[in-house]
Every structure is written in structure tokens, then in C-alpha cells.
Design a protein around this motif. Structure first.
Motif, PDB file in Angstrom:
ATOM      1  N   UNK A 327       0.828  -1.214   0.000  1.00  9.92           N
ATOM      2  CA  UNK A 327       0.000   0.000   0.000  1.00  9.92           C
ATOM      3  C   UNK A 327       0.861   1.261   0.000  1.00  9.92           C
ATOM      4  N   UNK A 328       1.800   1.428   0.978  1.00  6.80           N
ATOM      5  CA  UNK A 328       2.649   2.625   0.889  1.00  6.80           C
ATOM      6  C   UNK A 328       3.534   2.635  -0.357  1.00  6.80           C
ATOM      7  N   UNK A 329       3.930   1.454  -0.827  1.00  6.33           N
ATOM      8  CA  UNK A 329       4.722   1.412  -2.055  1.00  6.33           C
ATOM      9  C   UNK A 329       3.935   1.982  -3.239  1.00  6.33           C
ATOM     10  N   UNK A 330       2.666   1.618  -3.324  1.00  4.87           N
ATOM     11  CA  UNK A 330       1.821   2.141  -4.397  1.00  4.87           C
ATOM     12  C   UNK A 330       1.625   3.643  -4.264  1.00  4.87           C
ATOM     13  N   UNK A 331       1.328   4.116  -3.059  1.00  2.90           N
ATOM     14  CA  UNK A 331       1.074   5.539  -2.858  1.00  2.90           C
ATOM     15  C   UNK A 331       2.305   6.386  -3.193  1.00  2.90           C
ATOM     16  N   UNK A 332       3.469   5.920  -2.772  1.00  2.00           N
ATOM     17  CA  UNK A 332       4.703   6.647  -3.092  1.00  2.00           C
ATOM     18  C   UNK A 332       4.993   6.561  -4.581  1.00  2.00           C
ATOM     19  N   UNK A 333       4.745   5.388  -5.167  1.00  3.61           N
ATOM     20  CA  UNK A 333       4.959   5.214  -6.599  1.00  3.61           C
ATOM     21  C   UNK A 333       4.118   6.150  -7.434  1.00  3.61           C
ATOM     22  N   UNK A 334       2.902   6.425  -6.983  1.00  2.66           N
ATOM     23  CA  UNK A 334       2.035   7.364  -7.711  1.00  2.66           C
ATOM     24  C   UNK A 334       2.638   8.763  -7.754  1.00  2.66           C
ATOM     25  N   UNK A 335       3.355   9.121  -6.698  1.00  2.00           N
ATOM     26  CA  UNK A 335       3.977  10.442  -6.658  1.00  2.00           C
ATOM     27  C   UNK A 335       5.197  10.533  -7.578  1.00  2.00           C
ATOM     28  N   UNK A 336       6.024   9.475  -7.590  1.00  2.00           N
ATOM     29  CA  UNK A 336       7.231   9.534  -8.428  1.00  2.00           C
ATOM     30  C   UNK A 336       6.905   9.266  -9.892  1.00  2.00           C
ATOM     31  N   UNK A 337       5.687   8.831 -10.186  1.00  2.00           N
ATOM     32  CA  UNK A 337       5.292   8.595 -11.573  1.00  2.00           C
ATOM     33  C   UNK A 337       5.028   9.885 -12.333  1.00  2.00           C
ATOM     34  N   UNK A 338       4.895  10.983 -11.612  1.00  2.00           N
ATOM     35  CA  UNK A 338       4.632  12.272 -12.256  1.00  2.00           C
ATOM     36  C   UNK A 338       5.947  12.931 -12.660  1.00  2.00           C
ATOM     37  N   UNK A 339       5.979  13.614 -13.796  1.00  2.00           N
ATOM     38  CA  UNK A 339       7.227  14.215 -14.287  1.00  2.00           C
ATOM     39  C   UNK A 339       7.833  15.200 -13.290  1.00  2.00           C
ATOM     40  N   UNK A 340       9.151  15.079 -13.074  1.00  2.00           N
ATOM     41  CA  UNK A 340       9.895  15.987 -12.191  1.00  2.00           C
ATOM     42  C   UNK A 340      11.380  15.746 -12.425  1.00  2.00           C
ATOM     43  N   UNK A 341      12.216  16.724 -12.014  1.00  2.00           N
ATOM     44  CA  UNK A 341      13.664  16.600 -12.156  1.00  2.00           C
ATOM     45  C   UNK A 341      14.326  17.037 -10.863  1.00  2.00           C
ATOM     46  N   UNK A 342      15.321  16.270 -10.438  1.00  2.00           N
ATOM     47  CA  UNK A 342      15.986  16.572  -9.173  1.00  2.00           C
ATOM     48  C   UNK A 342      16.720  17.903  -9.251  1.00  2.00           C
ATOM     49  N   UNK A 343      17.295  18.242 -10.423  1.00  2.00           N
ATOM     50  CA  UNK A 343      17.990  19.525 -10.559  1.00  2.00           C
ATOM     51  C   UNK A 343      17.034  20.705 -10.372  1.00  2.00           C
ATOM     52  N   UNK A 344      15.790  20.552 -10.836  1.00  2.00           N
ATOM     53  CA  UNK A 344      14.804  21.621 -10.674  1.00  2.00           C
ATOM     54  C   UNK A 344      14.473  21.838  -9.199  1.00  2.00           C
ATOM     55  N   UNK A 345      14.343  20.756  -8.456  1.00  2.00           N
ATOM     56  CA  UNK A 345      14.055  20.882  -7.026  1.00  2.00           C
ATOM     57  C   UNK A 345      15.240  21.494  -6.291  1.00  2.00           C
ATOM     58  N   UNK A 346      16.463  21.135  -6.709  1.00  2.00           N
ATOM     59  CA  UNK A 346      17.644  21.733  -6.089  1.00  2.00           C
ATOM     60  C   UNK A 346      17.705  23.223  -6.388  1.00  2.00           C
TER      61      UNK A 346
END
Length: 363
Positions: A327-346
Motif C-alpha cells: 500500500x505505501x509502495x503504491x502511494x509513493x509510486x504514484x507520486x514519483x510517476x509524475x514528471x519531475x527533475x531533481x535539478x529543478x528541485x535543487x
């Protein structure tokens, strides 16, 4: 048994964290070559010794090499094939799945055909030695190390939400996988199957991941949002676990196929690591942080499953716990499935830090 099943994930956590720094110092290609040499020496050496401490030390050497190579591979893909991340990740994750399946299915037959367990272990040292050969030429790609302006380290990634989400997903995914690989052969034997059949069923679990490891990265790289792929894979875990609880013998092959399909979240997360960074340096740091932190979480799996099995006297409780953890694996997976870049967050974090340090209006 619990020490043996937990050693790989602990080694991957420790040495995986060191890999990005080592890659900056010696170069990606040199580190990969050194990692493969560690695997060869470790696997060949442990097949020759009789001392348990020496055997464990040589196993740790081999695992250190595996961990380092595992972390830098996404960076190598990003460096050489930035526009073909899905295809190249598919190729090497499929090779990993083939190797895992071959080890599960062939080690015992090789041992029985030749001089016992030592021959079964030595066979994999030979395959690692073959893998060394192309990297002898590829080390020429590494230039003299220089200080990179704006380089990204593990501590930088630790300041990002994306880094932690990927680490948690990788950890929960690895917890499931290492619990399965470490204990399901014994689960099948306790269900009434022979050791040979139990090994074959475990081979089905690992074998299912071979075609999926080739298919999934390509699919992941083609779409912006990987939610549907994630949900399809994650749905297989609870069905397989419930089947093993209710009817472990009657439909054993079906449950093995479903559980094996669930473990294909591994090539999914490997591809996402490559897609969630803009540069090879960012990919190396993100890969190192996600894998090293994730494997610390994963270490709980084999140890915890063993303790739960001993405490409960069966496999129902461990399987239910694994099911709940999807269950938590699925919920977290839903968040990382959306486009994002680590450099942008930095970049956003750096802007916020500068804003916080800026002097207020004068009065």
C-alpha cells in the motif's frame, strides 16, 4: 540464514552510497571496471575457501562491486545514450533478470554435475570475468578528474522531496524482492513441494521478469505519466500473496507468475531514476541516494520475514505483512510517476535559501 539473506542489501546500502563520490574521483568507466574486478575476485575466492569469516569477507567484496556498478549504470546510460534511456535500461535490466534467473535455476545442477557447491559458485565468477573484457577498452573514455562546478552530491539530493520519494519506493520495492528471493524457496518446500520443484517455482518468479524487464523501461520512457504501468504491476502482488495463503499448492504456478510480475517494479524504478535527472552527474547522485537509502529499508525485509515466520510458525503472517507494505509502495509510486527533475528541485531549494539569507528592508 538471516545473515546471508540480509548481507546483500546491507552491502548495497553502504557501498552504493560511496559510488557517486568514487565515480567523480576515478571516473565512471574506471569505477565500473574496478567494480567488476571486485566481483570476479570475490566470487572466485569464496568458492575456494573453507573459513566462514573469509567466505563472508569475499562475498562482501563481490557485493561491493555489484553495488557500485548498480549505482553507476544509470549514469552511464544517461552519459552515452541520453535519448535512449528506456531502450538501454531495458537491455541491462533484462540482462540482470536473465542472470538472476540463471543463478536460481542453474547453480544446483552445476554443483551436482561437477565437484559440488564450489563449482556452482565458481561458474558465476567466469561469467563476471567475461563482462570485464569490454570495460578494459572503455576506461579510455574517462578524462582526468576535475572539480565540477555545480556538481550534485548525495547530501544535495537528500534536500529534495523527489530524492526521498525515489529512495522510499526503491526501498519498499527491494524489501519485497529480497524477501521473495531469500525465503520463497523455503516457503514452497514448507507447502509440500520438493527442493527441486521449489527451485523451479522460484525460477518462474525470476524468469517472468525477463520479458517484463525488456518491455517496461521502453514503455516508461515513452509516456510522461507512468501511473497506469505502476498500478498494473502493483496489483499483482496482493493477488499473488493472497493466493499463496489460501491455495499455495493448487495454483502455485499462477501465484508465481503474479508475484514475479510484481517484482518488475525494479526495472520501472531504474528507468525513473534515469528520467528524473537532467545530467549524468544528477543521475549518479540520484541513483546513489535512492539505492543506498533504499537498501537500508530493504534490509528489514529478509530479516523481518524470517523473524515473523519463526514467531508465527508459518507463512500467513509474513505474507500478510508483505501484502500490507504494497500500500505505501503504491502511494509513493504514484507520486514519483509524475514528471519531475531533481535539478529543478535543487534550484528551487537554492532560491529559497538565498531568499532566506537576504537582508530585510532597511528602516
Amino acid at each position: 540464514m538471516r545473515v546471508i539473506t540480509s548481507l546483500p542489501v546491507l552491502a548495497f546500502a553502504v557501498f552504493g552510497a560511496l559510488a557517486p563520490r568514487l565515480a567523480r574521483v576515478v571516473g565512471l568507466h574506471r569505477l565500473t571496471l574496478a567494480a567488476l574486478l571486485c566481483v570476479v575476485v570475490g566470487l572466485a575466492g569464496r568458492a575456494q575457501v573453507s573459513s566462514v569469516p573469509v567466505f563472508l569477507a569475499l562475498s562482501l567484496l563481490a557485493l561491493a562491486g555489484m553495488a557500485s556498478a548498480n549505482v553507476v549504470l544509470p549514469s552511464l546510460v544517461k552519459l552515452h545514450f541520453p535519448d535512449k534511456i528506456g531502450l538501454l535500461t531495458a537491455i541491462y535490466s533484462t540482462a540482470l533478470a536473465i542472470g538472476l534467473t540463471a543463478a536460481s535455476v542453474l547453480t544446483v545442477p552445476i554443483s551436482e554435475a561437477y565437484d559440488g557447491w564450489r563449482s556452482g559458485l565458481m561458474a558465476w565468477a567466469f561469467t563476471a570475468a567475461i563482462a570485464v573484457l569490454p570495460w578494459l577498452a572503455l576506461v579510455a573514455h574517462d578524462r582526468r578528474p576535475t572539480e565540477e562546478r555545480g556538481r550534485i552530491g548525495l547530501l544535495d539530493v537528500a534536500r529534495t522531496r523527489l530524492g526521498w520519494l525515489l529512495a522510499l519506493f526503491f526501498g519498499l520495492q527491494s524489501l519485497q524482492a529480497y524477501s521473495i528471493f531469500g525465503w520463497f524457496a523455503e516457503l514452497y518446500q514448507d507447502a509440500g513441494f520438493s527442493a527441486h520443484t521449489a527451485g523451479l517455482l522460484l525460477g518462474v518468479i525470476t524468469g517472468v521478469s525477463i520479458p517484463l524487464s525488456f518491455l517496461i523501461p521502453s514503455l516508461v520512457a515513452r509516456v510522461q505519466d507512468q501511473t497506469l504501468i505502476l498500478c498494473a504491476l502493483m496489483a499483482c502482488y496482493p493477488i499473488g500473496y493472497l493466493g499463496l495463503i489460501v491455495a499455495p499448492q493448487e495454483f502455485a504456478l499462477l501465484w508465481a507468475v503474479l508475484v514475479g510480475t510484481g517484482t518488475a517494479t525494479f526495472p520501472l524504478i531504474l528507468t525513473l531514476i534515469g528520467l528524473r535527472a537532467r545530467t549524468p552527474a544528477g543521475t549518479a547522485a540520484l541513483s546513489g541516494f535512492a539505492q543506498s537509502s533504499g537498501y537500508l529499508i530493504a534490509a528489514i525485509g529478509p530479516l523481518g520475514v524470517g523473524l515473523l515466520r519463526e514467531a508465527s510458525g508459518g507463512w500467513t503472517v509474513p505474507l500478510l505483512v508483505l501484502l500490507v507494505l504494497t500500500i505505501p509502495q503504491l502511494l509513493i509510486g504514484l507520486k514519483v510517476s509524475r514528471p519531475a527533475f531533481v535539478e529543478d528541485e535543487l534550484g528551487r531549494t537554492a532560491d529559497e535559501d538565498r531568499a532566506g539569507d537576504a537582508p530585510g528592508p532597511r528602516t
